[in-house]
Design an enzyme around this catalytic site. Sequence first.
Site, PDB file in Angstrom:
ATOM      1  N   SER A  57      19.893 -35.767  78.472  1.00 45.46           N
ATOM      2  CA  SER A  57      18.744 -35.911  79.358  1.00 45.46           C
ATOM      3  C   SER A  57      19.149 -36.304  80.778  1.00 45.46           C
ATOM      4  O   SER A  57      18.681 -35.714  81.757  1.00 45.46           O
ATOM      5  CB  SER A  57      17.778 -36.954  78.784  1.00 45.46           C
ATOM      6  OG  SER A  57      17.301 -36.553  77.518  1.00 45.46           O
ATOM      7  N   CYS A  92      15.281 -38.757  69.622  1.00 43.08           N
ATOM      8  CA  CYS A  92      13.832 -38.930  69.801  1.00 43.08           C
ATOM      9  C   CYS A  92      12.994 -37.782  69.250  1.00 43.08           C
ATOM     10  O   CYS A  92      12.017 -38.011  68.535  1.00 43.08           O
ATOM     11  CB  CYS A  92      13.503 -39.096  71.287  1.00 43.08           C
ATOM     12  SG  CYS A  92      14.700 -40.008  72.261  1.00 43.08           S
ATOM     13  N   LYS A 150      13.311 -37.116  65.392  1.00 39.54           N
ATOM     14  CA  LYS A 150      12.767 -38.314  64.740  1.00 39.54           C
ATOM     15  C   LYS A 150      11.249 -38.327  64.796  1.00 39.54           C
ATOM     16  O   LYS A 150      10.571 -38.594  63.789  1.00 39.54           O
ATOM     17  CB  LYS A 150      13.314 -39.562  65.422  1.00 39.54           C
ATOM     18  CG  LYS A 150      12.700 -40.868  64.922  1.00 39.54           C
ATOM     19  CD  LYS A 150      12.966 -41.989  65.899  1.00 39.54           C
ATOM     20  CE  LYS A 150      12.206 -41.783  67.188  1.00 39.54           C
ATOM     21  NZ  LYS A 150      12.500 -42.824  68.193  1.00 39.54           N
ATOM     22  N   GLU A 169      12.458 -47.498  62.049  1.00 36.07           N
ATOM     23  CA  GLU A 169      11.789 -46.204  62.151  1.00 36.07           C
ATOM     24  C   GLU A 169      12.119 -45.320  60.957  1.00 36.07           C
ATOM     25  O   GLU A 169      11.220 -44.722  60.340  1.00 36.07           O
ATOM     26  CB  GLU A 169      12.186 -45.511  63.450  1.00 36.07           C
ATOM     27  CG  GLU A 169      11.530 -46.114  64.687  1.00 36.07           C
ATOM     28  CD  GLU A 169      11.978 -45.471  65.980  1.00 36.07           C
ATOM     29  OE1 GLU A 169      11.227 -45.547  66.971  1.00 36.07           O
ATOM     30  OE2 GLU A 169      13.082 -44.880  66.013  1.00 36.07           O
TER      31      GLU A 169
END
Length: 473
Positions: free
Chosen positions: A15, A48, A51, A184
């Site tokens: 990113s 991210c 997930k 998570e």
Amino acid sequence: MADFDVDLFVIGAGSGGVRAARIAAGYGARVAIAEEFRIGGTCVIRGCVPKKLMVYASRFKDDFDDAAGFGWTVSAPSFSWRKLVSGKEQEISRLSAIYRANLDKAGVLTIDSRAVVEDANTVRLLADGRQLRAKKILIATGGTPVLDPDIPGREYAITSNDVFDLPSLPGRLLIVGAGYISVEFASIFARLGTKVAIATRGENVLRGFDEDLRNGVRDALIHAGVDFHFSHLPTRIEKNSGDLRAHLTSGIYLDVDHVMLATGRRPHTAGLGLETAGVELDGLGAVVVDAFSKSSVDSIYAVGDVTNRLALTPIAIREGHAFADTVFGDKPTAVIHVNVPTAVFTTPEIGTVGLSESEARAIYDCVDIYSASFRPLKATLSGRAEKVCMKIVVDGATDVVLGVHILGDDAGEMAQLLAIAVRLGAKKADFDATIAVHPTSAEELVTMRTRTARYERATMGPEAPDAIAAVEA
């Protein structure tokens, strides 16, 4: 040696690196970027995005259960792990291709190779041995999972890099650690039908988050069937026929299909040649940088998780953009790493921005707390035993909101908007003067009028809190 092949060479197409490359190219710089794995980095490929797709998949379990309370008759659902993994792979491949296409459109040369630093202005491509000279080098290699604890049988364990592509849904999973990655995935797999256990050296989950949210997530995971082993870690992992046996410091053992190590991540700098080039690294291997992301070598910069400032994808993107503005746009820009909103995508999820209660009390002489816990409207018909928890942390002297913390549906969405208010220095009176949207959970943020506690440094204790009734929608 004044001639350069490129103005900027970026190592790592995640990113931060991709954003820096595109913006720099937009300023007219000649840019090349090298990536040894897949374009998109951790967030897109094994973080991210996949997930969150799995989070969505896991929440359908609750939706199917809740439907009956709203008049629906739903036949027994079935779940296909292979279909989820296939769909996930299709989406991240699509996103990776978009990242590559955007680099091409910006005029960035994309190189599929590992690159290492030879000196302050030279990189070497391991794929073919070529050396390229660059006026500036940007390190954007991100982070990598920590393989701790170092115990016999550790080679049998997996990390978050591996968990997205398991050949089948685990029947039994032990997760080591209690940070956001751990909780998570515990939430995801418990809802998909896996028997999940968490072993951690601490006595609670999510160190660094507000205490009430930590307790709320812990209790929600227990309710979902997660088995906690606090203050205990594995001492060894044995491979048996078809499964693993993890021995814990408590003396018990757990027979599981997989042991997932989720004890943290560290900057991915090993073997990059940075020390040889004179780049200062800290004790964790992070690149030490100034406010403008410059390292100890004037021509070498670093952004994102590799600097270990704040390991969040949006931070890496902002740092990459700021670097390009500073170095190639003649607009010196420093990223401010305060009041950064973040989310933890457990079920229910956390959305938070600003100081926690304990952080505020350590800094300010007077701290006011406004909090509420209530049953959301959806739960009244579904019959689900769930609560939404909200807390507003306020400077008692100035009425400025220092932090907002939420546990409940769409908490991450709320935190994004709340971050604007907190960044602009909104006061509690501004929250109070804002009209509510009804019926929503978010309206509680502007209707909490009763202070639940005040902490003053002189007394070091809360005054007797006013009684507040739980809101039953």
